[in-house]
Design a protein around this motif. Sequence first.
Motif, mmCIF file in Angstrom:
data_model
loop_
_atom_site.group_PDB
_atom_site.id
_atom_site.type_symbol
_atom_site.label_atom_id
_atom_site.label_comp_id
_atom_site.label_asym_id
_atom_site.label_seq_id
_atom_site.Cartn_x
_atom_site.Cartn_y
_atom_site.Cartn_z
ATOM 1 N N ALA A 39 0.880 -1.011 -0.029
ATOM 2 C CA ALA A 39 0.009 -0.018 -0.088
ATOM 3 C C ALA A 39 0.766 1.158 0.062
ATOM 4 O O ALA A 39 0.543 2.132 -0.632
ATOM 5 N N ALA A 42 2.702 3.085 -3.245
ATOM 6 C CA ALA A 42 2.280 4.008 -4.180
ATOM 7 C C ALA A 42 2.640 5.291 -4.080
ATOM 8 O O ALA A 42 2.479 6.325 -4.659
ATOM 9 N N TYR A 43 3.054 5.534 -2.685
ATOM 10 C CA TYR A 43 3.321 7.028 -2.327
ATOM 11 C C TYR A 43 4.820 7.181 -2.303
ATOM 12 O O TYR A 43 5.192 8.455 -2.126
ATOM 13 N N ASP A 140 -3.998 10.029 -1.243
ATOM 14 C CA ASP A 140 -4.177 9.163 -2.575
ATOM 15 C C ASP A 140 -4.749 10.009 -3.552
ATOM 16 O O ASP A 140 -4.775 11.258 -3.567
ATOM 17 N N PRO A 146 -4.968 8.077 3.977
ATOM 18 C CA PRO A 146 -4.763 6.871 4.561
ATOM 19 C C PRO A 146 -5.122 6.487 5.897
ATOM 20 O O PRO A 146 -4.237 7.425 6.750
#
Length: 194
Positions: A39, A42-43, A140, A146
């Motif tokens: 997860a 993605a950042y 996001d 998140p």
Amino acid sequence: MNSRLYTPARTLTGLLMAALMLASCHRPAVPEAAQADQAGAAYLLDAEPSGARGVLEIRAELEGREKPGEVIDVVLVARIGGVDGFIWDPDRAAFVVRDSASVEDGESPEEHPHDADNCPFCRAKKAKLLASTALVQVVDAEGNVPAMDARKLLGLKEGRTIVVRGEAQIDGLGNLAVRAAGIYVRPDALGTAS
């Protein structure tokens, strides 16, 4: 009603439920840490964005603008750390950073305790520290933060230097708030020294 009429239907429903449960049991389990890594990937940025500026420089630019609360695109470089021990939001991917130039290594606690709330020097020092901090919120694609501690989501630690690409503004409380679309974690100087 005769319960025997419903027996085949109940049996079929039971078999379908068992098959679904059995199929879900055969999916490979992904450990929680691996899920967080997936997860968080993605950042995280693979390369450091160019044009990074510090908290104080970005704050000065925003405070010098005519429209209060204006949002600008930024590339921010800072060290993870806060004032009075507040750094991490345990329920969301949000944390506090300080301007790298304002981080004073080797700062020792006061030798003679006094009423720091009424001391003009202590109040000025605290105001300067607060002005050199920013709140970073990871967002996001839809702009949502998140619901996971940034330490777990991104593997971040206090004292690490990061470069954040995102949008910044001075919020209603006078804080520099940065909505981070991507974060680059600079290699640890101790870990890269040869």
